[in-house]
Design an enzyme around this catalytic site. Structure first.
Site, PDB file in Angstrom:
ATOM      1  N   CYS A  78       0.795  -1.230   0.000  1.00 24.10           N
ATOM      2  CA  CYS A  78       0.000   0.000   0.000  1.00 24.10           C
ATOM      3  C   CYS A  78       0.836   1.294   0.000  1.00 24.10           C
ATOM      4  CB  CYS A  78      -0.984  -0.052   1.174  1.00 24.10           C
ATOM      5  SG  CYS A  78      -2.386   1.028   0.938  1.00 24.10           S
ATOM      6  N   ARG A 104     -12.841   6.258  -0.658  1.00 29.34           N
ATOM      7  CA  ARG A 104     -11.725   5.346  -0.460  1.00 29.34           C
ATOM      8  C   ARG A 104     -12.125   3.946  -0.907  1.00 29.34           C
ATOM      9  NH1 ARG A 104      -7.667   7.282   2.457  1.00 29.34           N
ATOM     10  NH2 ARG A 104      -6.856   5.222   2.972  1.00 29.34           N
ATOM     11  N   HIS A 154      -3.590  -5.554   2.697  1.00 31.05           N
ATOM     12  CA  HIS A 154      -3.164  -5.663   4.091  1.00 31.05           C
ATOM     13  C   HIS A 154      -3.722  -6.988   4.616  1.00 31.05           C
ATOM     14  CE1 HIS A 154      -2.059  -1.392   4.352  1.00 31.05           C
ATOM     15  NE2 HIS A 154      -3.165  -1.113   3.692  1.00 31.05           N
TER      16      HIS A 154
HETATM   17  N1  GLN Z   1      -2.259   6.831   2.518  1.00 31.31           N
HETATM   18  C1  GLN Z   1      -2.361   6.045   1.340  1.00 31.31           C
HETATM   19  C2  GLN Z   1      -3.740   6.039   0.751  1.00 31.31           C
HETATM   20  O1  GLN Z   1      -4.695   6.366   1.421  1.00 31.31           O
HETATM   21  C3  GLN Z   1      -1.906   4.631   1.656  1.00 31.31           C
HETATM   22  C4  GLN Z   1      -2.834   3.943   2.616  1.00 31.31           C
HETATM   23  C5  GLN Z   1      -2.353   2.598   3.070  1.00 31.31           C
HETATM   24  O2  GLN Z   1      -1.150   2.323   3.144  1.00 31.31           O
HETATM   25  N2  GLN Z   1      -3.300   1.784   3.498  1.00 31.31           N
HETATM   26  O3  GLN Z   1      -3.893   5.708  -0.400  1.00 31.31           O
END
Ligand code: GLN
Length: 247
Positions: free
Chosen positions: A95, A132, A196
């Site tokens: 990520c 998101r 993740h």
């Molecule tokens: N901050 C980044 C995003 O929101 C990565 C997030 C993450 O590592 N889960 O895309």
């Protein structure tokens, strides 16, 4: 048997949803086979190691703020990481770590966090923080030579564009962009993913792909990894696949 040396970067800052657990899994699966596995850590302002001396470099995920915190330090590691990658060190990136190996990550406020430009993808987050990609994700990948389903959990604002060699095809969830067909980035010595979980606890084949790569790197004779009993992991994954893919 050979020893595997891993460098875990920014474990104290980039550790979303148990990403550090991926190192536990690598250690565990090596120990079960009698393979020695040394995991060194590196964080902001640590003395710069010889990156090329590692078989694997691992970077987890993090929120925008943590990505900003480590950015200046990461840029100072650019040449070392590049030399390691070009010399065949495996890069395993989750990520936020995945995003920062590309050209840049533009966060929801429009700030650009520069990437190391190892790869030519780039990532832009929508200005609305509500948009998101969050939830379980399932991919099909053939990196091990046979199609396998891989499960994880994604939570990212960033939309990653310009990927020519993804890790897999999305069967459930979003992937590199909202509702995209593909997820992650893959090269022989790179796995970069939004998964993740930690993703390795659910997907033993990914761990073994990387351990196998590291063990055989530079070896004259290819060594097969001793198979482990993954009954529990496979049953857990089946529960998720049944839940997510059965209409
Ligand atoms: N901050 C980044 C995003 O929101 C990565 C997030 C993450 O590592 N889960 O895309």
């Amino acid at each position: 048997m050979k020893k595997i040396k891993v460098l875990h970067m920014y474990a104290d800052m980039l550790d979303l949803y148990g990403d550090s657990g991926n190192m536990e899994v690598i250690r565990y699966r090596c120990a079960k086979r009698g393979i020695e596995c040394e995991v060194d850590t590196y964080s902001v302002d640590s003395e710069k190691p010889d990156f090329t001396s590692y078989d694997m470099i691992y970077i987890g995920g993090g929120a925008d703020l943590e990505q900003q915190h480590i950015s200046a330090d990461l840029l100072k590691c650019r040449e070392g990481i590049r030399a390691a990658y070009e010399g065949g060190t495996f890069l395993f990136l989750i990520c936020g770590g995945y995003q920062l190996m590309g050209k840049y990550y533009r966060d929801a406020d429009g700030n650009d966090i520069p990437g190391l430009e190892l790869f030519d993808y780039y990532t832009v987050a929508p200005s609305s923080r509500r948009k998101r990609c969050i939830g379980n994700i399932v991919l099909r990948t053939e990196i091990t030579g046979v199609p396998i389903e891989v499960v994880g959990f994604e939570n990212h604002g960033g939309q990653t564009q310009g990927i020519k060699t993804p890790l897999g095809e999305v069967l459930y969830g979003n992937g590199n962009c909202s509702k995209s067909r593909y997820e992650g980035y893959f090269e022989k010595n790179v796995i970069a993913t939004y998964m993740h979980g930690p993703c390795l606890s659910k997907n033993p084949e990914l761990s073994d792909y990387m351990i196998g790569y590291c063990i055989n790197r530079g070896a004259d004779e290819m060594q097969e990894l001793e198979p482990l009993d993954d009954t529990l992991e496979k049953e857990c994954r089946k529960v998720m696949l049944d839940r997510l893919l059965t209409k």
